[in-house]
Design a protein around this motif. Structure first.
Motif, PDB file in Angstrom:
ATOM      1  N   ALA C 122       0.812  -1.215   0.000  1.00 46.09           N
ATOM      2  CA  ALA C 122       0.000   0.000   0.000  1.00 46.09           C
ATOM      3  C   ALA C 122       0.847   1.267   0.000  1.00 46.09           C
ATOM      4  O   ALA C 122       0.331   2.353  -0.211  1.00 46.09           O
ATOM      5  N   PRO C 124       2.953   4.405  -0.950  1.00 50.63           N
ATOM      6  CA  PRO C 124       3.221   5.167  -2.175  1.00 50.63           C
ATOM      7  C   PRO C 124       4.728   5.118  -2.448  1.00 50.63           C
ATOM      8  O   PRO C 124       5.512   5.671  -1.682  1.00 50.63           O
ATOM      9  N   THR C 126       7.030   6.302  -4.596  1.00 56.58           N
ATOM     10  CA  THR C 126       7.961   7.408  -4.798  1.00 56.58           C
ATOM     11  C   THR C 126       8.221   8.145  -3.492  1.00 56.58           C
ATOM     12  O   THR C 126       9.374   8.403  -3.123  1.00 56.58           O
ATOM     13  N   LEU C 127       7.129   8.458  -2.788  1.00 55.73           N
ATOM     14  CA  LEU C 127       7.273   9.195  -1.533  1.00 55.73           C
ATOM     15  C   LEU C 127       8.088   8.385  -0.530  1.00 55.73           C
ATOM     16  O   LEU C 127       9.018   8.896   0.101  1.00 55.73           O
ATOM     17  N   LEU C 130      11.671   8.457  -1.406  1.00 56.01           N
ATOM     18  CA  LEU C 130      12.306   9.729  -1.055  1.00 56.01           C
ATOM     19  C   LEU C 130      12.630   9.783   0.433  1.00 56.01           C
ATOM     20  O   LEU C 130      13.686  10.269   0.835  1.00 56.01           O
ATOM     21  N   VAL C 131      11.701   9.284   1.265  1.00 54.51           N
ATOM     22  CA  VAL C 131      11.922   9.332   2.713  1.00 54.51           C
ATOM     23  C   VAL C 131      13.119   8.464   3.091  1.00 54.51           C
ATOM     24  O   VAL C 131      13.990   8.876   3.861  1.00 54.51           O
ATOM     25  N   ALA C 134      16.352   9.991   2.230  1.00 55.78           N
ATOM     26  CA  ALA C 134      16.797  11.090   3.083  1.00 55.78           C
ATOM     27  C   ALA C 134      17.664  10.614   4.240  1.00 55.78           C
ATOM     28  O   ALA C 134      18.406  11.397   4.822  1.00 55.78           O
ATOM     29  N   ALA C 211      13.252   1.196 -14.108  1.00 55.93           N
ATOM     30  CA  ALA C 211      12.466   2.426 -14.193  1.00 55.93           C
ATOM     31  C   ALA C 211      12.526   3.192 -12.869  1.00 55.93           C
ATOM     32  O   ALA C 211      12.643   4.422 -12.856  1.00 55.93           O
ATOM     33  N   THR C 215      13.903   6.942 -11.842  1.00 54.94           N
ATOM     34  CA  THR C 215      13.033   7.915 -11.174  1.00 54.94           C
ATOM     35  C   THR C 215      13.721   8.480  -9.934  1.00 54.94           C
ATOM     36  O   THR C 215      13.753   9.695  -9.713  1.00 54.94           O
ATOM     37  N   LEU C 219      14.988  12.301  -9.223  1.00 56.62           N
ATOM     38  CA  LEU C 219      14.497  13.105  -8.104  1.00 56.62           C
ATOM     39  C   LEU C 219      15.600  13.391  -7.088  1.00 56.62           C
ATOM     40  O   LEU C 219      15.314  13.803  -5.972  1.00 56.62           O
TER      41      LEU C 219
END
Lengths: 305, 345, 284
Positions: C122, C124, C126-127, C130-131, C134, C211, C215, C219
């Motif tokens: 479930a 997301p 990409t988000l 990113l987290v 970090a 892919a 991405t 980013l």
């Protein structure tokens, strides 16, 4: 039915709480000092310590967590370190823009995918072509497709604006990007379902009743395909609301995704946590809505629940 | 063949063949249903009886190739333009399928599925069509038709679903109704109800009926005429009394024996079965496809497939059989060797 | 095995493998193309400081800093293929282990592992990527860790479903009835089936990994400049999109071709029913 929805709601709340805890913990492992992010030019340690005290960053983790969670229950997502504004005030207007993009994107993918799927189910040659198109669309990463569309329609043909911002003209390309990326999944499910339906006895009955092919397709077959498509669309809407980061970055669409992306680059913890939590709520809420829509579209699902 | 003199036959099929790729499911079958007449088409699963029935309705999947000539109430079915025929079909014939659950759209209320017929063919508006649908449901003795019209197929009992199918088949008062084993999925008492309902409505509307069944037991109650299919061919046809009293083809004899055993046999007593199984590809061997199972088979049966011919010296007009050695009238129906195999209790 | 199953389409397998082989050759030969990092300030930039177009010296031209675009592309492909292989193996190994354990032992282990899988499915992507990015230093390891962390849940669900299916068909009980130990049942009865399922899934997994690496790097959350990756090359090239679109198109096409090749291999391994449509009742 009501009981089933209640159960799912409770599970959803647990999931959101879990995400909130996870987001909090993850954010505190992030290296980098928020005080530095706020006052990059500050030289003296005293100034930085002062900022940390203001943000309660000098308190034990447990205390910070308790106060964060307490505020969360009141709908308070904290203050942005960088923009010195309440996070909720930052997210609010962007949620509307992301919502518009998500809605337009889902509409585009349902329309494109649905059309491809119906065509593929009915014509052999189209099916082969759609299969190839599907494969290419599955292969291309979102941002590459976005840039290609931007290059062709924006820079070369001048048909669409290339500058960022939210507006009816600016929404076309990002929505088309989402639509094309999502379309293969819909095309696949629609093609399979339509094909199955076309070989079913109830379509034979409808043909026997002297109904026209187009009528059977619209009123009988598509009505049957509606429920899986609605379920998928609802879930997509939720996940797009939780942040279409890449598309928003490519097109500089001022939504949640871009906000989260910038906040991560700036170490703006409260904003990151806020977007993640809002995203989780969106996912849970729209999965619930998708279930509800499925039940409305399929009488059999109503009884199962 | 009998029927109302003034009206054209409900169904006239001549030399109809159906092939699925190389497989010939029906071979040169001819069949007539007089106006208002009831004909039973009897055969085992895979005998081609359903293929024949759906071929006359032009309702086979596109992989099927149908040849021959079919007329329903004087309209040439197979030669008609597909688009034109599609619109006319519902006026020409109604179909009652074997499994009503599968034959009804699961996500539309049954009232709308019935009402569609009136909306499309009688040009009725939404409300008018709904009223006509309720009336049609009432005519198949469904209580509270307005309430039932709003229900979905899965909310109805098997008998109710089959009533809905009957209501749709007869809604436009077609000259022909094709029923494909409509009672096999139902329990015995519901079977009897549907049977009675179809017989009664058919008479009221005046439709001809083609009733497909593997259960020779229902034939006597319902039909005037019977045709027996075996391995894609019609092997015996004639008035029901003639077939029951003096079957000529050994396969028909066997079918009748299975029924007699069912009636007389105490629970647990061994049932009669025709020994052997139908050939998988009947058109490949030159002889009679029933030969391997036949107690009267001789050399000629292996050499030539017998044509369907009128039986000499019989009182009943139109009684025909495709057999080199038809049973003489009045012969004992049970040839001893055919009892060789019995089913386990 | 005697004969191919009907409906198998081997040309996709061939085409996909050929493209992958070409890319692998490019990746291996990358050092021959020159340095991906050293800017050529004399011949790599125009007098006004703009990147040069394709020439014999620079077949794909140079990037904004005057570096050889072809060399960067070759090294970028190297990154893509490394990530595809490493994260594919890691995510499938973890996913298959989770699915096997949950499906075989059932009970509380099943509950915990499968709920965790649900959460993983479930997220997301990409988000979440990113987290995680970090909290880690940039580089190849970060990309592989992120992709593995996000990609194990789908194979886990696949394997879990397969194990339950085999269970229903009595594989496990039959094995145990014959006196085999639990481990032997897993090894002899479950593992072969699970392995073939995962082999069929791995090209799709690899395609998604390629892919997603692009991405992440696009980013700023994967391979960071100056190290080349197809994703950050596209991100850099975007500044020149109006006058030198090749800097976006070349790495963009490379990503697409790589993903497509993996997908083709996956398609080639699938079978399908060629007769499905002939059953339709509509329009003749």
């Amino acid at each position: 039915m009501a009981r089933a929805m209640m159960r799912r709601l409770v599970f959803g709340l647990i999931a959101v709480t879990g995400v909130a805890v996870l987001a909090f913990l993850l954010e505190f492992v992030v290296p980098g000092d928020p005080a530095r992010a706020i006052a990059p030019r500050a030289q003296s340690a005293a100034v930085l310590a002062n900022i940390r005290a203001q943000l309660h960053l000098n308190q034990p983790l447990v205390v910070q967590f308790a106060s964060y969670f307490g505020n969360l229950l009141h709908g308070d997502l904290g203050m942005s370190y960088v923009q010195r504004q309440p996070v909720a005030a930052l997210i609010g207007p962007r949620l509307a823009d992301t919502g518009a993009l998500a809605l337009a994107g889902v509409l585009a993918e349902v329309l494109i995918g649905g059309t491809l799927g119906v065509l593929a189910a009915r014509h052999d040659r189209v099916r082969a072509a759609v299969g190839a198109v599907n494969l290419v669309l599955l292969a291309v990463p979102v941002f590459v497709l976005g840039l290609v569309l931007l290059l062709v329609f924006g820079y070369q043909l001048g048909l669409a604006p290339v500058a960022g911002g939210a507006g009816p003209a600016q929404i076309v390309l990002p929505a088309l990007t989402l639509g094309l990326i999502g379309a293969p999944w819909y095309a696949q499910i629609v093609a399979d379902q339509v094909q199955e339906a076309l070989a079913s006895n109830w379509v034979r009955t409808a043909v026997g009743k002297g109904l026209r092919d187009g009528y059977i397709l619209r009123r009988h077959v598509l009505r049957n395909v509606l429920s899986p498509v609605l379920t998928m669309a609802g879930m997509d809407l939720g996940s797009y609301l939780s942040g279409v980061v890449t598309v928003e970055v490519v097109f500089v669409w001022p939504g949640i995704g871009l906000l989260a992306y910038n906040a991560l680059q700036n170490l703006d913890r409260p904003v990151v946590m806020g977007t993640v939590i809002v995203g989780a709520v969106a996912v849970v809420a729209f999965n619930l809505l998708a279930d509800l829509a499925r039940m409305l579209a399929d009488p059999r699902a109503r009884e199962e629940a | 063949m009998p029927g109302d003199a003034g009206r054209p036959a409900a169904l006239m099929a001549r030399d109809v063949s159906v092939r699925y790729g190389p497989v010939r499911a029906v071979r040169e079958a001819s069949l007539t249903v007089g106006a208002g007449q009831a004909v039973a088409l009897i055969g085992e699963t895979g005998s081609g009886k359903s293929s024949l029935a759906f071929a006359v309705a032009r309702l086979l999947p596109r992989s099927a190739r149908v040849t021959g000539r079919v007329e329903i109430a004087g309209t040439d079915v197979l030669a008609a333009d597909w688009r034109r025929f599609r619109g006319e079909r519902a006026r020409l014939l109604g179909c009652v399928a074997q499994d009503a659950m599968a034959a009804l759209n699961p996500v539309l209320p049954v009232g709308r599925q019935v009402g569609e017929l009136f909306a499309v063919h009688a040009g009725m508006g939404r409300r008018q069509a709904a009223a006509a649908a309720s009336a049609a449901l009432a005519s198949v003795r469904i209580d509270h038709p307005e309430a039932v019209a709003r229900l979905y197929p899965h909310q109805l009992s098997g008998g109710m679903r089959q009533r809905v199918m009957v209501a749709m088949a007869l809604a436009l008062r077609p000259p022909l109704v094709v029923a494909d084993e409509p009672t096999t999925a139902l329990d015995v008492s519901t079977q009897a109800e549907i049977l009675g309902l179809v017989a009664e409505l058919r008479e009221r509307v005046g439709s001809g009926l083609l009733w497909i069944t593997h259960d020779i037991g229902v034939v006597a109650e319902l039909a005037d005429w019977a045709a027996v299919m075996y391995a894609g061919r019609i092997v015996e046809t004639g008035p029901v009394e003639a077939i029951f009293d003096a079957p000529a083809h050994p396969y028909t004899e066997g079918l009748l024996l299975t029924r007699r055993d069912l009636r007389s046999g105490a629970p647990g007593s061994p049932l009669f079965q025709i020994p052997g199984a139908p050939p998988a590809r009947p058109d490949e061997a030159p002889g009679c496809p029933f030969m391997p199972r036949c107690p009267r088979a001789t050399a000629v049966c292996a050499a030539r497939e017998p044509p369907l011919l009128p039986l000499a010296g019989r009182g009943e007009a139109g009684h025909q059989a495709a057999c080199h050695h038809p049973a003489p009238p009045g012969a004992p129906p049970a040839p001893a060797p055919a009892r060789a195999r019995t089913a386990a209790p | 095995m005697a004969g191919r199953p009907a409906g198998r389409r081997p040309w996709q397998l061939l085409a996909g493998t050929a493209v992958l082989a070409a890319f692998a050759a490019l990746a291996v030969a990358a050092p021959l193309a020159g340095s991906p990092l050293r800017p050529d300030l004399t011949r790599g930039l125009t007098p006004t400081g703009l990147p040069v177009g394709p020439s014999a010296r620079y077949p794909l031209g140079t990037d904004l800093l005057g570096r050889d675009e072809l060399a960067r592309l070759a090294y970028g492909v190297r990154v893509s293929l490394t990530v595809a292989i490493a994260s594919n193996i890691a995510s499938i190994a973890i996913g298959a282990a989770v699915g096997l354990v949950a499906g075989f032992f059932r009970g509380p282990a099943e509950q915990v592992l499968m709920r965790l899988t649900d959460v993983g499915l479930a997220l997301p992507y990409t988000l979440a990527g990113l987290v995680i990015a970090a909290i880690m230093p940039a580089g190849l390891t970060r990309v592989i860790v992120i992709i593995t962390a996000l990609f194990w849940s789908y194979p886990a669900r696949l394997v879990y479903g397969e194990v339950l299916r085999l269970r229903r068909r009595g594989f496990v009980e039959a094995g145990e009835a014959m006196g085999a130990s639990g481990l032997a049942v897993v090894r002899r009865h479950l593992l072969p089936q699970v392995t073939s399922l995962m082999l069929a899934y791995s090209p799709l997994n690899a395609a998604s990994a390629v892919a997603f690496e692009a991405t992440l790097s696009y980013l700023n959350a994967g391979i960071n400049p100056p190290a080349p990756s197809l994703g950050n090359m596209i991100s850099d090239g975007q500044a020149a999109i109006t006058y030198r679109p090749l800097l976006v198109i070349a790495p963009g096409l490379a990503v697409m071709a790589l993903t497509l090749a993996f997908l083709l291999v996956g398609e080639g391994m699938k079978t399908r029913d060629p007769d499905a449509r002939r059953l339709s009742w509509l329009g003749r």
